[in-house]
Design an enzyme around this catalytic site. Structure first.
Site, short mmCIF file in Angstrom:
data_model
loop_
_atom_site.label_atom_id
_atom_site.label_comp_id
_atom_site.label_asym_id
_atom_site.label_seq_id
_atom_site.Cartn_x
_atom_site.Cartn_y
_atom_site.Cartn_z
N ASP A 32 3.32 34.60 0.21
CA ASP A 32 2.03 34.11 -0.27
C ASP A 32 2.28 32.73 -0.87
O ASP A 32 3.02 32.59 -1.85
CB ASP A 32 1.47 35.06 -1.33
CG ASP A 32 0.11 34.65 -1.85
OD1 ASP A 32 -0.35 33.54 -1.51
OD2 ASP A 32 -0.50 35.42 -2.61
N VAL A 33 1.68 31.70 -0.30
CA VAL A 33 1.95 30.34 -0.77
C VAL A 33 1.48 30.11 -2.20
O VAL A 33 1.89 29.15 -2.84
CB VAL A 33 1.32 29.28 0.16
CG1 VAL A 33 1.95 29.32 1.54
CG2 VAL A 33 -0.19 29.43 0.23
N ASN A 45 -0.82 24.13 6.39
CA ASN A 45 -1.96 24.74 7.06
C ASN A 45 -2.25 26.09 6.41
O ASN A 45 -1.98 27.14 6.97
CB ASN A 45 -1.66 24.94 8.55
CG ASN A 45 -2.77 25.70 9.26
OD1 ASN A 45 -3.91 25.26 9.28
ND2 ASN A 45 -2.45 26.87 9.81
N TYR A 74 -15.05 25.77 -0.48
CA TYR A 74 -14.20 25.38 0.64
C TYR A 74 -14.22 23.88 0.90
O TYR A 74 -13.18 23.21 0.93
CB TYR A 74 -14.65 26.15 1.89
CG TYR A 74 -13.83 25.90 3.13
CD1 TYR A 74 -12.48 26.25 3.17
CD2 TYR A 74 -14.40 25.33 4.26
CE1 TYR A 74 -11.72 26.04 4.31
CE2 TYR A 74 -13.65 25.12 5.41
CZ TYR A 74 -12.32 25.48 5.43
OH TYR A 74 -11.58 25.26 6.57
N LYS A 102 -11.22 21.13 -0.12
CA LYS A 102 -10.58 20.34 0.92
C LYS A 102 -10.81 18.84 0.71
O LYS A 102 -9.94 18.02 1.03
CB LYS A 102 -11.10 20.76 2.29
CG LYS A 102 -10.72 22.17 2.70
CD LYS A 102 -9.23 22.36 2.83
CE LYS A 102 -8.88 23.70 3.48
NZ LYS A 102 -7.42 23.94 3.54
#
Length: 253
Positions: free
Chosen positions: A64-65, A91, A154, A158
């Site tokens: 899990d990043v 990504n 979202y 970003k």
């Protein structure tokens, strides 16, 4: 055109499916060696086995990043396994669902991992004889506020990442590292969000498709080729850029 990626040492996060999987495949086809990670072990292992079948070195690790120590450990082990890192591709995403915890998840899964990866991988990238490269996979939802973006975390998250990547793209070249962003528009692949919408909400799906001048949604490999180009020595004079891959979906100059 030879992109100059043969023998490159490439790390790709979120590489088990969709865009990330296509990115790993494209680098492999260009002759690069890979270290890949994703949260789910089984699809990641399948992806790694398929990539190894092409004769390339592939290290894999399920993680899990959002786990900072696990992420840093993955980068260190990747550098050890590959003999260094030339390219880092970020990504990962918490997704676009408007859940109650969307802002927290976006910060923990999108923003912090990219910031930490860029910081932790920097010494490895600085030592790259090819010149280090970081590519952030973002989204066109960061560039507009109409559907499918809207007032959700979202697009805003970003957009923050786009800003940070552009800033890095203007500061890190002094250390031999280029940083660029690729912003996909609506991309369709089996098991992905747009494929599900095609069946569950065809009116919405068709309304988006009709706004894309090329007449269809994009494919993962079309995004992957853009990522590979920006990461390659062939793009050695490009840094701080945001390459939009959307079939003309976003109406802007």
């Amino acid at each position: 055109m030879d992109l100059g990626l043969h023998g490159a040492r490439v790390v790709v996060t979120g590489a088990s499916r969709g865009i990330g999987r296509a990115i790993a495949q494209t680098f492999s086809e260009e002759g690069a060696d890979l270290a890949i990670c994703a949260r789910s072990a089984e699809p990641l292992q399948r992806a790694a086995e398929q990539l190894r079948a092409g004769g390339r070195t592939v290290a894999e690790e399920a993680l899990d990043v959002a786990d900072t120590e696990a992420l840093r450990g993955f980068l260190d082990r990747s550098a050890e396994h590959l003999g260094g890192i030339d390219v880092l591709v970020s990504n990962v995403s918490a997704g676009s669902a408007a859940t109650p915890d969307q802002w927290e998840r976006g910060f923990e899964t999108d923003i912090l991992p990219f910031v930490r990866m860029a910081e932790h991988a920097r010494p490895h990238l600085e030592n790259s004889e090819r010149g280090g490269a970081i590519v952030l996979v973002s989204t066109t939802s960061a560039l507009h506020t109409t559907a499918p973006s809207g007032p959700k975390a979202y697009g805003a998250v970003k957009a923050a990442l786009n800003h940070h990547a552009a800033a890095l793209g203007h500061t890190l070249p002094a250390q031999g590292i280029r940083v660029n962003t690729v912003s996909p528009g609506p991309i369709e692949f089996e098991g992905g969000g747009w494929a599900r919408r095609r069946g569950s909400d065809p009116d919405f799906y068709n309304s988006i498709r009709e706004r894309i001048p090329v007449g269809r949604l994009g494919r993962p490999e079309e995004v992957a080729r853009a990522v590979a180009f920006l990461a390659a020595p062939a793009a050695s004079f490009i840094t701080g850029a945001n390459l939009v891959v959307d079939g003309g979906f976003v109406d802007r100059v």
